[in-house]
Design an enzyme around this catalytic site. Structure first.
Site, mmCIF file in Angstrom:
data_model
loop_
_atom_site.group_PDB
_atom_site.id
_atom_site.type_symbol
_atom_site.label_atom_id
_atom_site.label_comp_id
_atom_site.label_asym_id
_atom_site.label_seq_id
_atom_site.Cartn_x
_atom_site.Cartn_y
_atom_site.Cartn_z
ATOM 1 N N ASP A 116 -11.873 41.239 -26.559
ATOM 2 C CA ASP A 116 -10.430 40.982 -26.478
ATOM 3 C C ASP A 116 -9.812 41.932 -25.454
ATOM 4 O O ASP A 116 -10.287 43.041 -25.264
ATOM 5 C CB ASP A 116 -9.754 41.247 -27.834
ATOM 6 C CG ASP A 116 -10.008 40.131 -28.847
ATOM 7 O OD1 ASP A 116 -10.478 39.048 -28.464
ATOM 8 O OD2 ASP A 116 -9.713 40.372 -30.038
ATOM 9 N N ARG A 166 -12.273 34.361 -21.181
ATOM 10 C CA ARG A 166 -11.196 33.705 -21.946
ATOM 11 C C ARG A 166 -9.893 34.015 -21.196
ATOM 12 O O ARG A 166 -9.577 35.187 -20.965
ATOM 13 C CB ARG A 166 -11.105 34.258 -23.368
ATOM 14 C CG ARG A 166 -9.883 33.688 -24.126
ATOM 15 C CD ARG A 166 -9.503 34.522 -25.343
ATOM 16 N NE ARG A 166 -10.503 34.501 -26.377
ATOM 17 C CZ ARG A 166 -10.661 35.495 -27.267
ATOM 18 N NH1 ARG A 166 -9.892 36.567 -27.216
ATOM 19 N NH2 ARG A 166 -11.591 35.422 -28.184
HETATM 20 C C1 LIG Z 1 -7.744 32.140 -28.859
HETATM 21 C C2 LIG Z 1 -6.747 33.133 -28.357
HETATM 22 C C3 LIG Z 1 -7.157 34.419 -28.063
HETATM 23 C C4 LIG Z 1 -6.261 35.347 -27.558
HETATM 24 N N1 LIG Z 1 -6.713 36.589 -27.178
HETATM 25 C C5 LIG Z 1 -5.850 37.454 -26.602
HETATM 26 C C6 LIG Z 1 -6.295 38.696 -26.068
HETATM 27 O O1 LIG Z 1 -7.476 39.051 -26.125
HETATM 28 N N2 LIG Z 1 -5.374 39.511 -25.496
HETATM 29 C C7 LIG Z 1 -4.044 39.152 -25.396
HETATM 30 O O2 LIG Z 1 -3.257 39.907 -24.828
HETATM 31 N N3 LIG Z 1 -3.615 37.994 -25.920
HETATM 32 C C8 LIG Z 1 -4.470 37.142 -26.512
HETATM 33 N N4 LIG Z 1 -4.009 35.960 -26.999
HETATM 34 C C9 LIG Z 1 -2.535 35.744 -27.163
HETATM 35 C C10 LIG Z 1 -1.914 35.164 -25.927
HETATM 36 O O3 LIG Z 1 -1.952 36.099 -24.884
HETATM 37 C C11 LIG Z 1 -0.462 34.755 -26.213
HETATM 38 O O4 LIG Z 1 0.263 35.868 -26.640
HETATM 39 C C12 LIG Z 1 -0.331 33.676 -27.263
HETATM 40 O O5 LIG Z 1 -1.382 32.758 -27.187
HETATM 41 C C13 LIG Z 1 0.975 32.894 -27.064
HETATM 42 O O6 LIG Z 1 0.957 32.261 -25.811
HETATM 43 P P1 LIG Z 1 0.731 30.703 -25.577
HETATM 44 O O7 LIG Z 1 -0.190 30.577 -24.401
HETATM 45 O O8 LIG Z 1 0.249 30.056 -26.798
HETATM 46 O O9 LIG Z 1 2.095 30.164 -25.070
HETATM 47 P P2 LIG Z 1 3.571 30.260 -25.708
HETATM 48 O O10 LIG Z 1 4.470 29.789 -24.626
HETATM 49 O O11 LIG Z 1 3.819 31.584 -26.327
HETATM 50 O O12 LIG Z 1 3.495 29.177 -26.830
HETATM 51 C C14 LIG Z 1 3.404 27.801 -26.587
HETATM 52 C C15 LIG Z 1 3.882 27.103 -27.836
HETATM 53 O O13 LIG Z 1 2.895 27.348 -28.863
HETATM 54 C C16 LIG Z 1 3.518 27.719 -30.073
HETATM 55 N N5 LIG Z 1 3.076 29.062 -30.443
HETATM 56 C C17 LIG Z 1 2.637 30.054 -29.646
HETATM 57 N N6 LIG Z 1 2.298 31.140 -30.333
HETATM 58 C C18 LIG Z 1 2.549 30.816 -31.613
HETATM 59 C C19 LIG Z 1 2.409 31.528 -32.818
HETATM 60 N N7 LIG Z 1 1.979 32.779 -32.868
HETATM 61 N N8 LIG Z 1 2.756 30.881 -33.947
HETATM 62 C C20 LIG Z 1 3.220 29.610 -33.945
HETATM 63 N N9 LIG Z 1 3.376 28.897 -32.830
HETATM 64 C C21 LIG Z 1 3.047 29.486 -31.684
HETATM 65 C C22 LIG Z 1 5.005 27.682 -29.861
HETATM 66 O O14 LIG Z 1 5.484 26.435 -30.343
HETATM 67 C C23 LIG Z 1 5.189 27.721 -28.369
HETATM 68 O O15 LIG Z 1 6.291 26.983 -27.963
HETATM 69 C C24 LIG Z 1 -4.899 34.988 -27.430
HETATM 70 C C25 LIG Z 1 -4.489 33.712 -27.718
HETATM 71 C C26 LIG Z 1 -5.384 32.773 -28.145
HETATM 72 C C27 LIG Z 1 -4.921 31.379 -28.406
#
Ligand SMILES: Cc1cc2nc3c(=O)[nH]c(=O)nc-3n(C[C@H](O)[C@H](O)[C@H](O)COP(=O)(O)OP(=O)(O)OC[C@H]3O[C@@H](n4cnc5c(N)ncnc54)[C@H](O)[C@@H]3O)c2cc1C
Length: 289
Positions: A116, A166
């Site tokens: 991560d 990732r």
């Molecule tokens: C499998 C996975 C691994 C990850 N690993 C890391 C990592 O190692 N380091 C790191 O910094 N970040 C990590 N992240 C988190 C990532 O960086 C974002 O903070 C997070 O995924 C929200 O961004 P988004 O791309 O989903 O877009 P967003 O624009 O935040 O979300 C898109 C839509 O998805 C929905 N959504 C998003 N998040 C949520 C939530 N928590 N609960 C409910 N609905 C939600 C909302 O409806 C939003 O409108 C990871 C995310 C995923 C999916």
């Protein structure tokens, strides 16, 4: 430090986003996902460890987890935060723990170990440890964050190495000098990196719940004859479950990030801050159970 008594009062809220506090609960969650065609990556919760004993405890928890996955033959690998296995103490100590986890994962159905990515204070150190671990085993790959301005260079480096990346947007609060702050810019940066990884990378993981990005990736892959088995989508446990299942039904590979363990407060806090409605959402799902 965690306060167990305080935590126990609030675990009911976090349950929406964590699989539970024990290995058995994590195994049950992964088995249920596998039954729906979803793979998993398991994260033993914890970060920013400053005591060597605690870092070794986390490493040992991964050994236990990998044994449980192997015994049950589940379709899951693991995700590790280097700060939970000693990065803030000493890089070589963290590397030794990571390589021990890689060795323990080697006989598993899926021997891959994901590192991560944490805050920008440790980006360089994390990527240094990744490259040293990659020389030990190719079954390890980093996470790159599209909001960081440096990420296209890190993507190019990972492509040159043949490493599995990732790609996510990024979950930490970073200054504007090093990170994009506006969502349209982050989205554009994400898509540019995703396209490079799809075209030239090794089995990239597209980690997002952003349906605009997911659709753009699907379109790019179809237009460039990139078969769905050359990449996977990744989503977080408890977030957009209908989307998770829809992607599977469309023939995509999907992996769910499943956190478990008692140290869930930092993880839960990031989920709440990226979407404050989550606090309400978690409460509502409890009431309507
Ligand atoms: C499998 C996975 C691994 C990850 N690993 C890391 C990592 O190692 N380091 C790191 O910094 N970040 C990590 N992240 C988190 C990532 O960086 C974002 O903070 C997070 O995924 C929200 O961004 P988004 O791309 O989903 O877009 P967003 O624009 O935040 O979300 C898109 C839509 O998805 C929905 N959504 C998003 N998040 C949520 C939530 N928590 N609960 C409910 N609905 C939600 C909302 O409806 C939003 O409108 C990871 C995310 C995923 C999916």
């Amino acid at each position: 430090m965690q306060n167990p008594a305080f935590q126990q009062r609030f675990i009911f809220l976090a349950r929406r986003f964590i699989a539970g506090e024990t290995v058995d609960e994590a195994m049950r969650a992964v088995a249920a996902l596998n039954a729906e065609g979803l793979a998993a990556t398991l994260d033993f919760l914890g970060e920013d460890v400053v005591s060597p004993a605690e870092a070794e405890h986390t490493r040992d928890a991964y050994f236990e987890l990998l044994t449980a996955l192997r015994e049950r033959g589940l379709d899951a690998n693991v995700s590790v935060k280097l700060s939970a296995i000693g990065l803030l103490i000493d890089e070589t100590f963290a590397l030794t723990n990571l390589c021990a986890i890689l060795d323990a994962a080697a006989p598993n159905r899926d021997p891959f170990v994901r590192i991560d990515m944490e805050g920008s204070a440790v980006t360089d150190a994390t990527l240094r440890v990744f490259e040293r671990a990659y020389a030990h085993s190719a079954h390890v790959g980093p996470v790159l964050q599209a909001y960081l301005k440096r990420t296209p260079d890190d993507v190019a480096r990972a492509i040159a190495l043949g490493a599995r990346v990732r790609l996510c947007k990024g979950a930490y609060s970073e200054p504007a000098t090093i990170a994009y702050k506006e969502m349209p810019t982050i989205r554009r940066a994400y898509l540019r990196c995703a396209e490079a990884l799809l075209e030239h990378g090794t089995y990239p993981a597209i980690a997002t719940h952003d349906e605009r990005l997911i659709d753009a990736v699907k379109t790019y892959a179809a237009d460039h004859a990139i078969a769905p088995d050359r990449y996977e989508f990744q989503l977080l446990y408890g977030v957009k479950p209908a989307l998770q299942r829809r992607l599977v039904s469309e023939g995509h590979r999907v992996r769910i990030y499943v956190p478990y363990g008692t140290h869930w407060s930092g993880y839960f806090y990031r989920r709440i801050t990226e979407r404050p409605e989550n606090a309400l959402f978690a409460l509502r799902s409890l009431i309507s159970r």
